[in-house]
Design a protein around this motif. Sequence first.
Motif, short mmCIF file in Angstrom:
data_model
loop_
_atom_site.label_atom_id
_atom_site.label_comp_id
_atom_site.label_asym_id
_atom_site.label_seq_id
_atom_site.Cartn_x
_atom_site.Cartn_y
_atom_site.Cartn_z
N VAL A 170 0.84 -1.21 0.00
CA VAL A 170 0.00 0.00 0.00
C VAL A 170 0.87 1.25 0.00
O VAL A 170 0.61 2.22 -0.73
CB VAL A 170 -0.95 -0.02 1.21
N TRP A 171 1.93 1.23 0.81
CA TRP A 171 2.80 2.40 0.87
C TRP A 171 3.52 2.63 -0.46
O TRP A 171 3.62 3.75 -0.93
CB TRP A 171 3.82 2.21 1.99
N GLY A 172 3.98 1.56 -1.08
CA GLY A 172 4.67 1.71 -2.36
C GLY A 172 3.75 2.20 -3.46
O GLY A 172 4.12 3.06 -4.28
N ILE A 173 2.52 1.68 -3.52
CA ILE A 173 1.58 2.15 -4.54
C ILE A 173 1.19 3.60 -4.29
O ILE A 173 1.03 4.39 -5.23
CB ILE A 173 0.34 1.23 -4.54
N MET A 174 1.05 3.98 -3.03
CA MET A 174 0.75 5.37 -2.72
C MET A 174 1.86 6.28 -3.21
O MET A 174 1.60 7.35 -3.82
CB MET A 174 0.57 5.53 -1.21
N ASN A 175 3.11 5.89 -3.00
CA ASN A 175 4.22 6.69 -3.50
C ASN A 175 4.24 6.73 -5.02
O ASN A 175 4.62 7.75 -5.63
CB ASN A 175 5.55 6.13 -2.99
N ALA A 176 3.84 5.63 -5.67
CA ALA A 176 3.79 5.61 -7.13
C ALA A 176 2.78 6.62 -7.66
O ALA A 176 3.05 7.36 -8.62
CB ALA A 176 3.46 4.21 -7.62
N PHE A 177 1.61 6.69 -7.03
CA PHE A 177 0.61 7.67 -7.47
C PHE A 177 1.03 9.10 -7.16
O PHE A 177 0.72 10.02 -7.92
CB PHE A 177 -0.73 7.35 -6.82
N ILE A 178 1.73 9.26 -6.06
CA ILE A 178 2.27 10.61 -5.77
C ILE A 178 3.26 11.02 -6.84
O ILE A 178 3.30 12.17 -7.29
CB ILE A 178 2.91 10.62 -4.37
N GLY A 179 4.11 10.07 -7.30
CA GLY A 179 5.05 10.38 -8.38
C GLY A 179 4.35 10.74 -9.67
O GLY A 179 4.78 11.62 -10.42
N ILE A 180 3.22 10.07 -9.95
CA ILE A 180 2.45 10.41 -11.15
C ILE A 180 1.92 11.83 -11.05
O ILE A 180 1.98 12.62 -12.01
CB ILE A 180 1.30 9.41 -11.34
N ALA A 181 1.39 12.18 -9.87
CA ALA A 181 0.83 13.52 -9.70
C ALA A 181 1.90 14.60 -9.80
O ALA A 181 1.67 15.67 -10.37
CB ALA A 181 0.12 13.61 -8.35
#
Length: 259
Positions: A172-183
């Motif tokens: 969950v933490w890694g996917i959250m960081n991935a979406f933050i990188g997209i934004a």
Amino acid sequence: MQSNFRLRHMIGSIVLALAPTSAFAATDEALLPRNLSPWGMFVSADIVVKAVMIGLACASLVTWTVWLAKTVELRRKSALARQRTHALEGNTTLADAAARTGDAHDAVAQLIQTSAKEAELSGGILDDGLLERVALRLERVEAATSRRISRGTGVLATIGATAPFVGLFGTVWGIMNAFIGIAESHTTSLAVVAPGIAEALLATALGLVAAIPAVVIYNYLVRGIANYRALLGDASAQLMLIVSRQREHRDFRLARAAE
């Protein structure tokens, strides 16, 4: 001439249509990290995901350490318990059995010694109360031995129950960081989101790697401990039979038991 012109026009259109795709593909490939191996993903992971992975690796190491230590302990103690229980099945007395154990501290030796101690404290009074007191002492020794042999198995149950959730937290933490990188990058390019998702899924994989062996090893050790307890029960039953036979024959050699 007209057909050749149309053919050249069609080829030019196809090239123009494919050119942006090729450019984006080249850009995505350039943005992807060079090392997508498990170690490379670990190195490039977020500090929280790294902590999760390290914790799961330590849990897996603890699992295999407990398996090795408890397997060796169970095999050694079970073999000795079978040997001493077999010796009790012959024509022997409680005093003789206590003399053979000497100063040994294994489980069956403790059962024999505590039975001989109760016979000594009873002062040669061979009644039903003696059998009850011996049975009580045997139960206490069995319970204490079971607690000692079960040490370390609780951590396996804890790892098996919690490791998947710890890995899921890293995911969950890694996917959250991935979406933050997209934004932050204002792009939906696969090259931006793929590394973070891969690192997140690696945390889940490590959680399963730690949990599945822990559950299997825990069940294996529980069966081994149950078999060991059954051996102690057999030894206790043999001792009760010896005490009962000596009570009937009035042949309770307390002097030798005391020795």
